[in-house]
Design an enzyme around this catalytic site. Structure first.
Site, short mmCIF file in Angstrom:
data_model
loop_
_atom_site.label_atom_id
_atom_site.label_comp_id
_atom_site.label_asym_id
_atom_site.label_seq_id
_atom_site.Cartn_x
_atom_site.Cartn_y
_atom_site.Cartn_z
N SER A 176 41.59 42.61 44.67
CA SER A 176 40.76 42.38 43.49
C SER A 176 41.66 41.92 42.34
O SER A 176 42.33 40.90 42.47
CB SER A 176 39.97 43.64 43.16
OG SER A 176 38.92 43.35 42.28
N ASP A 230 31.46 38.80 49.61
CA ASP A 230 31.95 39.29 48.33
C ASP A 230 31.39 38.39 47.24
O ASP A 230 31.87 37.28 47.04
CB ASP A 230 33.48 39.27 48.31
CG ASP A 230 34.05 39.84 47.02
OD1 ASP A 230 33.28 40.16 46.11
OD2 ASP A 230 35.29 39.96 46.94
N HIS A 279 33.40 43.04 49.15
CA HIS A 279 34.66 43.22 48.41
C HIS A 279 35.56 44.23 49.12
O HIS A 279 36.73 44.34 48.81
CB HIS A 279 34.34 43.70 46.99
CG HIS A 279 35.42 43.45 45.99
ND1 HIS A 279 35.93 42.20 45.72
CD2 HIS A 279 36.09 44.29 45.16
CE1 HIS A 279 36.86 42.28 44.79
NE2 HIS A 279 36.97 43.54 44.43
#
Length: 722
Positions: free
Chosen positions: A580, A666, A698
């Site tokens: 991320s 995602d 994600h």
């Protein structure tokens, strides 16, 4: 404490050369490891503790555990019972169906969900009865304190943003989208949850069709993507329901974090907003600029609770409601305060605390020690605190650990809580609060994975403080290889945290697992850089608008300190890894590291910030972090810096092997980001790999994908660092 191991029918892939007999039931494995080192298979063999609750009389505890089968590529959720001292553990689930969300109906009866319906059973798992009849649509439930009513969460069709296809085109797969928030997290938004109130009769049987407490409203309750039953609460007298809702759709939803606490009267079917006055009108906003500088966040408007307000809980006497509250609209990482609302006067007060309140519960009405208990991260550990009668905060625990949830144990004298660390997965504990840390008693009740952990040689952890380039002190966790030998040097990984404002605390992860890295012979350097909670709000907020400044210098300070001062770190075999914002960090470091690193791994990272501005579904995030849209001219200074420093503009300086990982579901950071980074690296002639998951979001949630992730991760690192 002696522990009775409950061995359910096996359906897990065994380790080493052993094999397990496969059946449809997935349960705890009586596993014999072939190595003392952690493996991906050992990690996926561990049971994962979920929800738990003590009986009204405190004599029993029911709790949920999830087991995974790598071969079947799925999980099985089961229920256990145990005594309040952890003894007498008994498996209640007998079949292959998942059983979840246990809740006590009385001292002898437990309700739970299986097959999309609410069922009940006795203490030993017998006398099973179906209580609800909703055609399998129950997604969550909560009985009223008097057990006469129950809230049931169900999903309804939603076509405000994605229009319903014509009835004569049943096989059409196209989606006609008319506004934003048409995707959230990992799915297209074509249904929303609503809470319904049903009547419970004799034997807790649930009757009628239920009353939708937000009937006709195009809003979700609880809130996407992670909200559950914790966002609703019954009053002690069972007459009202407090619930969380963000009453916005489309573009307005996508740029705002403004959710409120509403009070629904079951008898009159009326609702009032506890956060805002009845005549409140939100100021108009520019959806392409940060809300930080707009009228909605003007000082005179902040009294109207314009940020996240969620997770209400009534006090035992019903005179107050507490909830978690963020002050500003559009800022998902604002200080998460504990708000206390006086039901008689409407007055709101806030507990004065220096870090986020992650979870909380009320103390018993006559508790002389505390009004409320809560969890909060400080200096890389999430510990337990209490608020006394003077609203002063005092600490109860002081562990190198993360306490992750808590609830009153019903006897009024103990707190049930879950705890994990970088060296141990989640277990259930009983905490007896004292007036100080020294007088607080902590007892571990569950030992869910002891039979696996006892066979493993784990890495040891150290704490280190490093001076940053701006003269501050930064906490760095250091994990040693599990086979560590004095005098040897080891390849070392810089761990880059996501968020960008999530703590590098004592978390246990089934993917980013430091013990797994230690088992593979790596030192892990994990800095609590600028932008992370637990070091004051100024430290946490520094990162907004400065993704490529101080926090990147913090990463370099941490790895340089390790390379120069830790004798076991091999400065010629350094890697940087993260997901991320951590993946973004890796992409950026690849352009500025000046030959420090020999390998990079970025998972679900942002690569092109201009593209991400319009790709991500929660637009409030990019607005707050970047300041404004990329097409604005002239641009505010922070926006200009953000777009100028995007990693995709620095590929010309890339010179190091890189592995890019991404999930195609995602929708927070789209898979095109990872693909673009990989394509750029290969076109530039850099050794690179792409691990793409068409069916993951994600995160990586499926067992076989999880195993593939770990194997690819370490294959790549071993190739370039060993």
């Amino acid at each position: 404490m002696k522990r009775t191991l409950i061995l359910a029918v096996l359906a897990l892939t065994m380790l080493g050369s052993t094999k397990a007999q496969e059946t449809q039931v997935i349960g705890k494995s009586n596993i014999k490891l072939s190595s003392k080192q952690m493996t991906p298979e050992a990690l996926w063999a561990m049971g994962r503790i979920g929800s738990y609750q003590a009986a009204p009389d405190g004599k029993h505890i029911v709790y949920q555990v999830g087991y995974y089968s790598v071969k079947q590529n799925k999980s099985h959720q089961v229920l256990y019972m145990m005594n309040p001292d952890g003894s007498g553990q008994q498996l209640l689930t007998k079949g292959a169906k998942n059983e979840t969300d246990p809740q006590w109906l009385d001292n002898e009866t437990v309700a739970f969900i299986t097959g999309g319906e609410i069922w009940s059973m006795k203490l030993d798992g017998s006398d099973r009865r179906q209580l609800s009849k909703t055609d399998g649509n129950v997604e969550g439930f909560q009985f009223s304190p008097d057990r006469s009513k129950v809230i049931i969460l169900k999903s309804l069709p939603f076509h405000e943003v994605i229009k319903k296809n014509p009835d004569d085109l049943p096989k059409a797969t196209g989606r006609r989208v008319t506004d934003l928030m048409y995707r959230h997290w990992d799915h297209y938004v074509e249904s929303i949850q609503h809470p319904f109130v049903y009547t419970a009769g004799d034997g807790f049987a649930i009757t009628g069709n239920g009353i939708d407490i937000i009937e006709g409203e195009p809003y979700e309750c609880p809130m996407e993507p992670f909200g559950g039953m914790e966002q609703l609460a019954w009053s002690p007298d069972s007459k009202t329901i407090a619930y969380t809702c963000r009453k916005k759709t489309g573009l307005e939803y996508s740029i705002s974090t403004d959710s409120d606490i509403f009070l629904y009267d079951v008898a009159t079917k009326t609702t009032r907003n506890l956060c805002k006055p009845a005549d409140y009108k939100a100021p108009k906003v520019d959806p392409t600029r940060t809300l930080a500088i707009q009228a909605v966040n003007a000082p005179e408007n902040l009294k109207n609770n314009v940020g996240y307000d969620q997770n209400p809980q009534f006090s035992p006497d019903g005179k107050y409601i507490a909830w978690q509250s963020m002050e500003r609209d559009g800022y998902e990482a604002d200080l998460n305060r504990l708000c206390i609302y006086n039901m008689a006067t409407g007055e709101k007060s806030y507990i004065d605390w220096q870090s986020d309140v992650d979870a909380f519960c009320w103390a018993p009405q006559k508790d002389k020690l505390a009004q409320l208990y809560f969890l909060s991260v400080w200096h890389g550990c999430c510990n337990m605190y209490y608020v006394d009668s003077k609203k002063e905060v005092k600490q109860l625990t002081e562990d190198w650990a993360d306490w992750t949830s808590l609830q009153l144990a019903n006897d009024g004298k103990h707190i049930l809580a879950t705890r994990q660390s970088l060296s141990a997965p989640t277990d259930i504990y009983m905490v007896t609060p004292g007036k100080s840390i020294e007088k607080t008693k902590i007892e571990q009740l569950s030992f869910e994975n002891k039979h696996i952990l006892d066979q493993l040689q784990l890495g040891k952890m150290q704490q280190r403080w490093v001076t940053t380039s701006d003269g501050k002190q930064m906490l760095v966790w250091v994990m040693l290889p599990s086979n560590y030998e004095e005098g040897k040097k080891y390849p070392t990984l810089l761990f880059c945290e996501g968020g960008p404002q999530s703590p590098v605390s004592q978390f246990w992860s089934y993917r980013w697992n430091f013990q797994m890295m230690a088992a593979n012979g790596y030192v892990v350097i994990a800095p609590n850089r600028h932008g992370l909670p637990g070091f004051g709000q100024e430290w946490k907020e520094q990162i907004s608008g400065d993704w490529t400044g101080q926090c990147m210098q913090d990463y370099l300070a941490a790895i340089d300190d390790a390379a120069d001062n830790l004798p076991f770190v091999d400065k010629n075999r350094l890697g940087a890894v993260g997901a991320s914002f951590g993946g973004f960090s890796v992409y950026y470091l690849a352009g500025i590291h000046e030959k420090r690193f020999k390998a990079f791994i970025a998972h679900d990272g942002a690569f092109n910030l201009a593209a991400m501005y319009t790709e991500t579904e929660e637009n409030w995030f990019s607005n707050w972090e970047y300041d404004e849209a990329y097409w604005h001219r002239p641009q505010m200074p922070r926006a200009k810096k953000t777009y100028h420093d995007s990693p995709h503009k620095m590929v010309e300086k890339w010179d190091t092997p890189i592995l890019c990982i991404h999930g195609e579901k995602d929708y927070r950071i789209n898979a095109t980001q990872g693909m673009s980074a990989f394509n750029a690296a290969r076109m530039k002639g850099i050794p690179a790999e792409l691990l793409i998951f068409p069916d993951e979001n994600h995160w990586v949630l499926k067992p076989q994908n999880g195993i593939l992730w770990q194997r690819t991760f370490f294959d790549f690192l071993d190739k370039w660092l060993k």
